[in-house]
Design a protein around this motif. Structure first.
Motif, mmCIF file in Angstrom:
data_model
loop_
_atom_site.group_PDB
_atom_site.id
_atom_site.type_symbol
_atom_site.label_atom_id
_atom_site.label_comp_id
_atom_site.label_asym_id
_atom_site.label_seq_id
_atom_site.Cartn_x
_atom_site.Cartn_y
_atom_site.Cartn_z
ATOM 1 N N UNK A 86 79.160 -5.959 -76.024
ATOM 2 C CA UNK A 86 79.709 -4.636 -76.318
ATOM 3 C C UNK A 86 78.626 -3.567 -76.184
ATOM 4 N N UNK A 87 77.422 -3.922 -76.551
ATOM 5 C CA UNK A 87 76.303 -2.995 -76.423
ATOM 6 C C UNK A 87 76.080 -2.597 -74.964
ATOM 7 N N UNK A 88 76.201 -3.540 -74.052
ATOM 8 C CA UNK A 88 76.037 -3.248 -72.620
ATOM 9 C C UNK A 88 77.100 -2.268 -72.141
ATOM 10 N N UNK A 89 78.338 -2.471 -72.576
ATOM 11 C CA UNK A 89 79.434 -1.567 -72.191
ATOM 12 C C UNK A 89 79.181 -0.169 -72.753
ATOM 13 N N UNK A 90 78.699 -0.103 -73.979
ATOM 14 C CA UNK A 90 78.395 1.184 -74.616
ATOM 15 C C UNK A 90 77.284 1.905 -73.863
ATOM 16 N N UNK A 91 76.269 1.175 -73.449
ATOM 17 C CA UNK A 91 75.167 1.772 -72.685
ATOM 18 C C UNK A 91 75.633 2.269 -71.327
ATOM 19 N N UNK A 92 76.435 1.461 -70.631
ATOM 20 C CA UNK A 92 76.943 1.859 -69.313
ATOM 21 C C UNK A 92 77.796 3.120 -69.412
ATOM 22 N N UNK A 93 78.588 3.214 -70.479
ATOM 23 C CA UNK A 93 79.468 4.377 -70.651
ATOM 24 C C UNK A 93 78.716 5.610 -71.144
ATOM 25 N N UNK A 94 77.465 5.433 -71.573
ATOM 26 C CA UNK A 94 76.661 6.560 -72.047
ATOM 27 C C UNK A 94 76.925 6.944 -73.495
ATOM 28 N N UNK A 95 77.755 6.186 -74.190
ATOM 29 C CA UNK A 95 78.070 6.505 -75.584
ATOM 30 C C UNK A 95 76.887 6.280 -76.513
ATOM 31 N N UNK A 96 75.933 5.465 -76.079
ATOM 32 C CA UNK A 96 74.760 5.200 -76.911
ATOM 33 C C UNK A 96 73.908 6.450 -77.115
ATOM 34 N N UNK A 97 74.092 7.448 -76.241
ATOM 35 C CA UNK A 97 73.320 8.682 -76.339
ATOM 36 C C UNK A 97 73.959 9.704 -77.269
ATOM 37 N N UNK A 98 75.247 9.562 -77.542
ATOM 38 C CA UNK A 98 75.915 10.562 -78.368
ATOM 39 C C UNK A 98 76.406 10.037 -79.718
ATOM 40 N N UNK A 99 76.384 8.724 -79.908
ATOM 41 C CA UNK A 99 76.833 8.141 -81.176
ATOM 42 C C UNK A 99 75.655 7.522 -81.916
ATOM 43 N N UNK A 100 75.823 7.324 -83.215
ATOM 44 C CA UNK A 100 74.764 6.758 -84.053
ATOM 45 C C UNK A 100 75.075 5.303 -84.383
ATOM 46 N N UNK A 101 74.152 4.426 -84.010
ATOM 47 C CA UNK A 101 74.315 2.997 -84.236
ATOM 48 C C UNK A 101 73.299 2.516 -85.257
ATOM 49 N N UNK A 102 73.754 1.649 -86.144
ATOM 50 C CA UNK A 102 72.911 1.060 -87.176
ATOM 51 C C UNK A 102 73.114 -0.451 -87.091
ATOM 52 N N UNK A 103 72.034 -1.210 -87.241
ATOM 53 C CA UNK A 103 72.107 -2.656 -87.051
ATOM 54 C C UNK A 103 73.034 -3.353 -88.053
ATOM 55 N N UNK A 104 72.937 -2.992 -89.328
ATOM 56 C CA UNK A 104 73.692 -3.707 -90.351
ATOM 57 C C UNK A 104 74.499 -2.745 -91.216
ATOM 58 N N UNK A 105 75.589 -3.248 -91.746
ATOM 59 C CA UNK A 105 76.458 -2.455 -92.608
ATOM 60 C C UNK A 105 75.691 -1.914 -93.808
ATOM 61 N N UNK A 106 74.880 -2.734 -94.416
ATOM 62 C CA UNK A 106 74.117 -2.313 -95.598
ATOM 63 C C UNK A 106 73.184 -1.149 -95.266
ATOM 64 N N UNK A 107 72.580 -1.162 -94.085
ATOM 65 C CA UNK A 107 71.709 -0.062 -93.661
ATOM 66 C C UNK A 107 72.509 1.235 -93.530
ATOM 67 N N UNK A 108 73.711 1.137 -92.987
ATOM 68 C CA UNK A 108 74.566 2.322 -92.837
ATOM 69 C C UNK A 108 74.950 2.885 -94.208
#
Length: 140
Positions: A86-108
């Protein structure tokens, strides 16, 4: 659609409990973001830990709706639980540049908690220079 919504005082966790992101569940997810925001939730954590695949990267654009709603409400939209494919699809679509991703739920959850405490301490004006100037004057 298996959607799990876990509401807390300062945030809500939305978990898509399906293996595939599809054009069937994307509109329903978008509607859920709108509903939660209208109920006063400005901080949303999107948990994608159950999602293994995405039929079309366009379906992921529903995440942008959640992000816009939270930003407009002076909140945060965080995404967690993204697997490698899913990360690869997100990177290809460019969403990784406009959305905020956190590794774990607890961190979020911790990030949102810290931001909310900061806003409370500053009287709801976190990042507002005028409020910070007022605090400096009171200290002097």
């Amino acid at each position: 659609m298996a959607l799990i919504v876990d509401k807390h005082e300062k945030y809500v966790v939305v978990k898509l409990n399906e293996e595939t992101f599809t054009n069937d569940n994307a509109p329903l997810l978008k509607s859920e973001f709108i509903l939660l925001n209208s109920q006063g939730y400005r901080n949303i954590i999107m948990d994608l830990s159950m999602v293994k695949d995405c039929e079309d990267s366009q379906d992921l654009s529903c995440l942008l709706v959640g992000d816009r709603l939270c930003k407009k409400s002076n909140g945060h939209f965080l995404i967690t639980g993204v697997n490698d494919s899913l990360e690869k699809i997100i990177e290809i679509s460019g969403l990784d540049e406009s959305l905020n991703f956190v590794a774990k739920l607890r961190e979020a959850e911790d990030l949102i908690f810290m931001e909310e405490v900061e806003k409370d301490l500053l009287g709801g004006g976190a990042g507002d220079e005028d409020d910070e100037d007022d605090l400096d004057e009171e200290v002097k």
